[in-house]
Design an enzyme around this catalytic site. Structure first.
Site, PDB file in Angstrom:
ATOM      1  N   CYS A 156       1.026  -1.195  -0.011  1.00 48.69           N
ATOM      2  CA  CYS A 156       0.121   0.059  -0.115  1.00 48.69           C
ATOM      3  C   CYS A 156       0.784   1.180   0.099  1.00 48.69           C
ATOM      4  CB  CYS A 156      -0.970   0.083   1.259  1.00 48.69           C
ATOM      5  SG  CYS A 156      -2.335   1.112   1.215  1.00 48.69           S
ATOM      6  N   LYS A 169      -6.109   3.484   2.987  1.00 48.09           N
ATOM      7  CA  LYS A 169      -6.647   4.628   2.627  1.00 48.09           C
ATOM      8  C   LYS A 169      -7.230   4.801   1.192  1.00 48.09           C
ATOM      9  CE  LYS A 169      -7.623   9.151   3.693  1.00 48.09           C
ATOM     10  NZ  LYS A 169      -8.825   8.997   4.431  1.00 48.09           N
TER      11      LYS A 169
END
Length: 584
Positions: free
Chosen positions: A2, A579
């Site tokens: 990520c 996110k």
């Protein structure tokens, strides 16, 4: 997924990269790893767990290197363990790769590499072996990376470091990558906050490009070897904006920033919203698309469009292509995204390529912001906590204003906007915190709860329920008050808690739902402008006309935040969530 950050330059890379990867923790992750040059050889350290935990096992204190790549992994292929953490190496151990995305033709590629030994369960590892195989054919590292990247299908951005070359290479395809240009060297990262302390000069890479990051500079090429010349831009937010400051959590900080952001929007953003509204044909249909919280903001926007006589529908990002046959050439698509890199939205764009597109995107230079005809600055600033708060509120307000401007009814709504800018400050009083704390003491021991509302209040209930799921790990379900008797009422039993979101317009009809709940032994927490004798707990909201949903949702955000804290959960980094969702 990520988070990726790399650096090559004249300074010691290690402290930059340690600090930088910590600034990417907000993106969500389950493992951490790094690779850096150590006297001509690659030093690799990695493991499952938080960055601080891994660094306690494999300390970097005293290490010095001019180049390295660091990574946080959010598992998509393979279990969460040390072997599957990035970087992933080739057979020789001389090529290290960190990667964000999903390789869709993994099995095909692995079958073409029968003479290579795979040790992990990741898809990432195939990239390092592809590069190794291409170098065996006599190609340079850069050309081998290009050849490997051209064989990979799917959204795959990655960075490569090798002991056989003095550069770092980065390939962008889908997941975001941005260069940070400083006087001492060049960064490459998934997001600007990772290096913002050291430079605000950035270069946004485009899909299908490779960057060669050298000690004395960088170059960018297309995948067919054509030089690319992108402008160096200056980002307009400061390092202080991504610093937690005096707050215990970023989520708390971001909730409390919202009154000032609303005031700033009122002062600065109305001309841009008015300009965007001119793209909307009142006789056409407006499709508003987003994922997660952005979808609920889209739902509020569609509701407001319909109220103003404009045909509109909120569409989940992945479903946008399904609506293509209902669309006409005059229709408009509004794209709502916090990150600007939402994979489902990006994959849906080809289906609406011939339609006008308005963007409501919080990250300038992102893939989606570069794919629309007109982008309205969300004006939310950098959002660090995984769960959306201020980006949701700003999106919903702007979409509401856009609806009224498009219909020519802005004079009706501007007084309500001014009332909101005043009353949103009046939420944060001691009695609010006292009421929320009282509710939390009860709810922290409950396995689940309902949220109910009618009209826009129901959409607020959906967003409130999502927040409780995300950061308090409790089952929370939103129910339209009008549908309550048509099935969900069967679930009401003694001591079941229901949070009722009520604006003045819907007070009388929602009170019927409350009576139905109470008569069956349920308990009601009312988030409302006025108290009611049937509430077991009352949390006062503030009136703001059409924008009354804003104060409701901010209170719901605080309720979820306090519930998360009471249960010992880190609200900034909820488990299993990221996110920026850059994979399908």
């Amino acid at each position: 997924m990520c988070g990726i950050i790399g650096y090559n330059g004249t300074d010691n890379a290690i402290p930059y990269l340690v600090e930088g990867i910590k600034n990417l923790e907000y993106r969500g992750y389950d493992s951490f790893g790094c690779a850096f040059d150590s006297k001509g050889k690659l030093s690799v350290k990695k493991d499952a767990g938080r960055i601080s935990s891994v660094l306690s096992k494999y300390p970097l204190d005293g290490e010095s290197s001019n180049r390295g790549i660091f990574h946080t992994r959010w598992a998509t292929h393979g279990e969460v363990n040390r072997v599957n953490a990035h970087p992933q190496l080739d057979c020789s151990g001389k090529i290290a790769v960190v990667h964000n995305g999903i390789i869709e033709n993994l099995e095909e590629l692995k079958n073409s590499l029968q003479n290579h030994r795979f040790v992990s369960g990741t898809d990432t590892e195939v990239i390092s072996h592809l590069i190794e195989e291409e170098m065996k054919k006599g190609k340079s590292l850069e050309n081998a990376i290009i050849s490997a990247a051209n064989k990979v299908k799917g959204s795959s951005s990655f960075a490569v470091i090798s002991s056989a070359d003095d550069s770092i290479y980065a390939v962008k395809n889908g997941s975001p990558l941005v260069l940070g240009v400083s006087g001492s060297g060049t960064f490459v990262s998934s997001d600007v906050p990772s290096f913002l302390k050291y430079t605000n000069k950035v270069v946004f890479m485009h899909d299908g490009e490779i960057a060669a990051i050298r000690r004395n500079g960088y170059s960018i090429k297309s995948m067919i070897g054509k030089d690319q010349d992108h402008p160096v831009k200056t980002v307009n937010f400061s390092y202080e904006e991504i610093d937690r400051g005096r707050y215990k959590h970023f989520m708390e900080k971001e909730i409390l920033e919202q009154p000032a952001l609303i005031r700033r929007l009122l002062e600065n953003s109305l001309p841009a919203i008015k300009k965007a509204s001119k793209l909307i044909n009142k006789k056409a249909t407006v499709y508003i698309s987003g994922s997660g919280s952005s979808f609920y903001a889209a739902s509020i926007g569609a509701n407001m469009m319909i109220k103003n006589g404009i045909k509109s529908v909120a569409v989940q990002s992945q479903d946008l292509p399904s609506y293509r046959r209902t669309m006409s050439k005059n229709d408009v698509v509004i794209i709502v995204s916090q990150s600007g890199e939402t994979a489902d939205l990006i994959n849906s764009l080809p289906s609406v390529k011939d339609l006008k597109k308005i963007g409501l995107i919080n990250v300038k230079g992102s893939t989606l912001s570069n794919s629309v005809d007109y982008n309205i600055d969300m004006s939310a600033g950098q959002e660090i906590a995984v769960a959306a708060t201020k980006t949701f509120i700003m999106s919903a307000i702007i979409l509401t204003l856009l609806a009224y401007y498009a219909a020519g009814n802005e004079e009706e709504i501007l007084p309500d906007l001014k009332l909101l800018s005043l009353n949103v400050y009046n939420i944060f009083v001691p009695s609010l915190y006292k009421a929320i704390d009282k509710a939390v003491r009860i709810l922290k021991n409950k396995d689940g709860l309902f949220f109910i509302g009618r009209g826009v209040d129901y959409i607020s209930a959906q967003e409130a329920a999502l927040k409780v799921k995300e950061i308090a790990y409790a089952h929370a379900e939103a129910i339209d008050g009008a549908m309550f008797k048509h099935g969900p009422l069967a679930l009401v039993q003694r001591d079941l808690y229901v949070v009722s979101l009520i604006t003045k317009k819907n007070a009388s009809t929602t009170s019927n739902n409350i009576d139905e709940i109470k008569s069956r032994g349920g308990k009601v927490i009312g988030i409302s402008e006025e108290s009611d004798k049937s509430f077991d707990f009352f949390i006062r909201s503030q009136p703001a006309g059409v924008f009354s949903f804003v104060t409701q949702i901010i209170i719901s955000q605080l309720l979820a935040y306090k519930l998360s804290i009471a249960k010992g959960i880190d609200p900034d980094h909820p488990r299993n969530l990221a996110k920026s969702v850059t994979v399908k």
